[in-house]
Design a protein around this motif. Sequence first.
Motif, PDB file in Angstrom:
ATOM      1  N   ALA A  50      -3.450   0.982  -3.449  1.00  0.00           N
ATOM      2  CA  ALA A  50      -2.924  -0.299  -2.975  1.00  0.00           C
ATOM      3  C   ALA A  50      -2.964  -1.347  -4.082  1.00  0.00           C
ATOM      4  CB  ALA A  50      -3.727  -0.781  -1.774  1.00  0.00           C
ATOM      5  N   ALA A  51      -2.038  -2.265  -4.002  1.00  0.00           N
ATOM      6  CA  ALA A  51      -2.008  -3.396  -4.933  1.00  0.00           C
ATOM      7  C   ALA A  51      -3.002  -4.449  -4.460  1.00  0.00           C
ATOM      8  CB  ALA A  51      -0.605  -3.986  -4.965  1.00  0.00           C
ATOM      9  N   PRO A  52      -3.480  -5.302  -5.354  1.00  0.00           N
ATOM     10  CA  PRO A  52      -4.372  -6.383  -4.937  1.00  0.00           C
ATOM     11  C   PRO A  52      -3.678  -7.284  -3.917  1.00  0.00           C
ATOM     12  CG  PRO A  52      -4.250  -6.249  -7.342  1.00  0.00           C
ATOM     13  CD  PRO A  52      -3.214  -5.318  -6.791  1.00  0.00           C
TER      14      PRO A  52
ATOM     15  N   GLY B  73       3.597  -7.224   4.224  1.00  0.00           N
ATOM     16  CA  GLY B  73       4.261  -6.074   4.825  1.00  0.00           C
ATOM     17  C   GLY B  73       5.780  -6.092   4.716  1.00  0.00           C
ATOM     18  N   PHE B  74       6.354  -7.046   3.995  1.00  0.00           N
ATOM     19  CA  PHE B  74       7.802  -7.137   3.859  1.00  0.00           C
ATOM     20  C   PHE B  74       8.144  -7.731   2.498  1.00  0.00           C
ATOM     21  CE2 PHE B  74      11.551  -9.862   3.903  1.00  0.00           C
ATOM     22  CZ  PHE B  74      12.522  -8.973   4.318  1.00  0.00           C
ATOM     23  N   GLY B  75       9.215  -7.263   1.900  1.00  0.00           N
ATOM     24  CA  GLY B  75       9.662  -7.863   0.650  1.00  0.00           C
ATOM     25  C   GLY B  75      10.644  -6.981  -0.076  1.00  0.00           C
ATOM     26  N   ALA B  76      11.229  -7.546  -1.099  1.00  0.00           N
ATOM     27  CA  ALA B  76      12.173  -6.798  -1.914  1.00  0.00           C
ATOM     28  C   ALA B  76      11.427  -5.745  -2.727  1.00  0.00           C
ATOM     29  CB  ALA B  76      12.922  -7.749  -2.841  1.00  0.00           C
TER      30      ALA B  76
ATOM     31  N   VAL C  17       0.843  -1.198   0.000  1.00  0.00           N
ATOM     32  CA  VAL C  17       0.000   0.000   0.000  1.00  0.00           C
ATOM     33  C   VAL C  17       0.879   1.249   0.000  1.00  0.00           C
ATOM     34  CG1 VAL C  17      -1.914  -1.124   1.195  1.00  0.00           C
ATOM     35  CG2 VAL C  17      -0.210   0.073   2.529  1.00  0.00           C
ATOM     36  N   HIS C  18       0.359   2.289  -0.600  1.00  0.00           N
ATOM     37  CA  HIS C  18       1.017   3.590  -0.567  1.00  0.00           C
ATOM     38  C   HIS C  18       0.974   4.095   0.877  1.00  0.00           C
ATOM     39  CE1 HIS C  18       1.775   7.816  -1.393  1.00  0.00           C
ATOM     40  NE2 HIS C  18       2.204   7.444  -2.596  1.00  0.00           N
ATOM     41  N   PRO C  19       2.009   4.783   1.356  1.00  0.00           N
ATOM     42  CA  PRO C  19       2.014   5.266   2.738  1.00  0.00           C
ATOM     43  C   PRO C  19       0.810   6.134   3.112  1.00  0.00           C
ATOM     44  CG  PRO C  19       4.190   5.511   1.781  1.00  0.00           C
ATOM     45  CD  PRO C  19       3.279   5.057   0.672  1.00  0.00           C
ATOM     46  N   PHE C  20       0.215   6.828   2.156  1.00  0.00           N
ATOM     47  CA  PHE C  20      -0.948   7.670   2.463  1.00  0.00           C
ATOM     48  C   PHE C  20      -2.145   6.855   2.954  1.00  0.00           C
ATOM     49  CE2 PHE C  20       0.794  10.874  -0.737  1.00  0.00           C
ATOM     50  CZ  PHE C  20       1.439  11.582   0.264  1.00  0.00           C
ATOM     51  N   VAL C  21      -2.206   5.574   2.582  1.00  0.00           N
ATOM     52  CA  VAL C  21      -3.329   4.724   2.999  1.00  0.00           C
ATOM     53  C   VAL C  21      -3.354   4.578   4.513  1.00  0.00           C
ATOM     54  CG1 VAL C  21      -4.253   2.368   2.870  1.00  0.00           C
ATOM     55  CG2 VAL C  21      -3.471   3.511   0.809  1.00  0.00           C
TER      56      VAL C  21
END
Length: 165
Positions: free
Chosen positions: A63-65, A82-85, A48-52
Amino acid sequence: MKKWIPSPYNCWADFLVNQLDTVLTSLTSGGKKLTEATWGQNNKADIVHPFVHVLSFLHPWFAAPSNPLSGDHNMPHVNRPGFGASSQLVVAPAKEHQGTLTMPGGQSGNPISPWFLAGHDHWVKGGATSSTTRKNGQHTRFGTWEELIFEESILNILLQKILRV
């Protein structure tokens, strides 16, 4: 060695059997079949974008699906909720022109940009993206850094005026 055994268990075997029972109960709750349990049900994208986090009503657009994902820590397809490359670059010596770059969120953090989440579906499936891509049936190049910086600047100015930051 008893001090290392988690309380209230008397031995490691009791602890491990309890952990297995907990997982099996969770996977079969609500009448679900164990044979239908998949890793992707537990490991879904949470991009998700930080604004969410501040303006939750923006989630559908920023946000992505929440796709089921392969991968985990310490794997080529590194991801967990919540974590990833943020990107994966693969280049072979003397074949740089065949290099690939995969970004789960696309090249832009600007939700109104055509490059926001561009390539996300391809990333979910474990694919790689070359330096050129097809968009709307047309063979196009990803945007230049100048185009991306301009889009980011416009978004920041608009958001600052809206949020009065």
